[in-house]
Scaffold this motif. Sequence first.
Motif, PDB file in Angstrom:
ATOM      1  N   CYS A  24       0.828  -1.208   0.000  1.00  0.00           N
ATOM      2  CA  CYS A  24       0.000   0.000   0.000  1.00  0.00           C
ATOM      3  C   CYS A  24       0.860   1.255   0.000  1.00  0.00           C
ATOM      4  O   CYS A  24       0.551   2.238  -0.676  1.00  0.00           O
ATOM      5  CB  CYS A  24      -0.941   0.014   1.204  1.00  0.00           C
ATOM      6  SG  CYS A  24      -2.220  -1.226   1.142  1.00  0.00           S
ATOM      7  N   TRP A  28       0.916   4.139  -2.897  1.00  0.00           N
ATOM      8  CA  TRP A  28       0.663   5.528  -2.525  1.00  0.00           C
ATOM      9  C   TRP A  28       1.777   6.445  -3.031  1.00  0.00           C
ATOM     10  O   TRP A  28       1.515   7.466  -3.661  1.00  0.00           O
ATOM     11  CB  TRP A  28       0.520   5.602  -1.012  1.00  0.00           C
ATOM     12  CG  TRP A  28       0.571   6.954  -0.387  1.00  0.00           C
ATOM     13  CD1 TRP A  28       0.081   8.126  -0.902  1.00  0.00           C
ATOM     14  CD2 TRP A  28       1.111   7.288   0.879  1.00  0.00           C
ATOM     15  NE1 TRP A  28       0.301   9.157  -0.021  1.00  0.00           N
ATOM     16  CE2 TRP A  28       0.932   8.660   1.079  1.00  0.00           C
ATOM     17  CE3 TRP A  28       1.738   6.545   1.867  1.00  0.00           C
ATOM     18  CZ2 TRP A  28       1.358   9.304   2.229  1.00  0.00           C
ATOM     19  CZ3 TRP A  28       2.147   7.193   3.012  1.00  0.00           C
ATOM     20  CH2 TRP A  28       1.959   8.554   3.183  1.00  0.00           C
ATOM     21  N   LYS A  73      -6.422   8.696  -1.646  1.00  0.00           N
ATOM     22  CA  LYS A  73      -7.164   7.470  -1.327  1.00  0.00           C
ATOM     23  C   LYS A  73      -6.197   6.345  -0.957  1.00  0.00           C
ATOM     24  O   LYS A  73      -6.449   5.570  -0.030  1.00  0.00           O
ATOM     25  CB  LYS A  73      -8.030   7.040  -2.516  1.00  0.00           C
ATOM     26  CG  LYS A  73      -9.189   7.974  -2.799  1.00  0.00           C
ATOM     27  CD  LYS A  73      -9.917   7.544  -4.054  1.00  0.00           C
ATOM     28  CE  LYS A  73     -10.932   8.586  -4.479  1.00  0.00           C
ATOM     29  NZ  LYS A  73     -11.510   8.271  -5.793  1.00  0.00           N
ATOM     30  N   THR A  77      -5.934   4.166   2.466  1.00  0.00           N
ATOM     31  CA  THR A  77      -5.873   2.710   2.485  1.00  0.00           C
ATOM     32  C   THR A  77      -4.641   2.234   3.247  1.00  0.00           C
ATOM     33  O   THR A  77      -4.714   1.294   4.041  1.00  0.00           O
ATOM     34  CB  THR A  77      -5.844   2.150   1.046  1.00  0.00           C
ATOM     35  OG1 THR A  77      -6.992   2.612   0.349  1.00  0.00           O
ATOM     36  CG2 THR A  77      -5.811   0.642   1.035  1.00  0.00           C
ATOM     37  N   THR A  81      -4.656  -0.119   6.699  1.00  0.00           N
ATOM     38  CA  THR A  81      -4.133  -1.475   6.601  1.00  0.00           C
ATOM     39  C   THR A  81      -3.400  -1.817   7.900  1.00  0.00           C
ATOM     40  O   THR A  81      -2.690  -0.980   8.452  1.00  0.00           O
ATOM     41  CB  THR A  81      -3.170  -1.594   5.405  1.00  0.00           C
ATOM     42  OG1 THR A  81      -3.870  -1.220   4.218  1.00  0.00           O
ATOM     43  CG2 THR A  81      -2.649  -3.001   5.251  1.00  0.00           C
TER      44      THR A  81
END
Length: 175
Positions: A24, A28, A73, A77, A81
């Motif tokens: 993630c 990002w 977004k 996330t 996580t």
Amino acid sequence: MFVQAYHFLSESGMSNMHGKKHLCFIKWKFLEAKAAAYYYHGLILDKGTEPACHVTAVCCFLAADGLLSESKKACFTFCLTAPVTRSPPLWGAMKHLTQKIPEVAARKSQMYGYLLEEEKALQALPDLPDFQLSLAPDDYILPEIDSAWDRSKWEIQSQPLKEHLEDSEDEAETE
């Protein structure tokens, strides 16, 4: 580089708890980097004199704005996580770009909106130029080991604790 890291982490076992969080994070940061790249590419294209340059620049600015939204977004996330973390504060270049990109995208799309509608064929997302890395690491040769690091030459001065305490008491009395 982001693609290589993402690919490597995807193929390695996600048995540990932090593997998904790392993926993630990479996604990002990749989106942030791509948003910055489109923004700066748009600035370069906007310097052109032809209308097509301005249209392509507006497409880049709008793409940067969209990628910035996606990166927000992806940040959300990442934070949700496991293990859950707080959203990190913006700093550095991205602090500046999160303010600048939406402003420039709105302003330029208003300025060149009429050209954007006239040349609908150019509204596709332009490809970013593929630049070679400008920096390459130089070969580095380690210097010779200094003789001070040779343990065989070290002499350890040992002083019994009792003598050390007597010496420090004598020094305290003389003061």
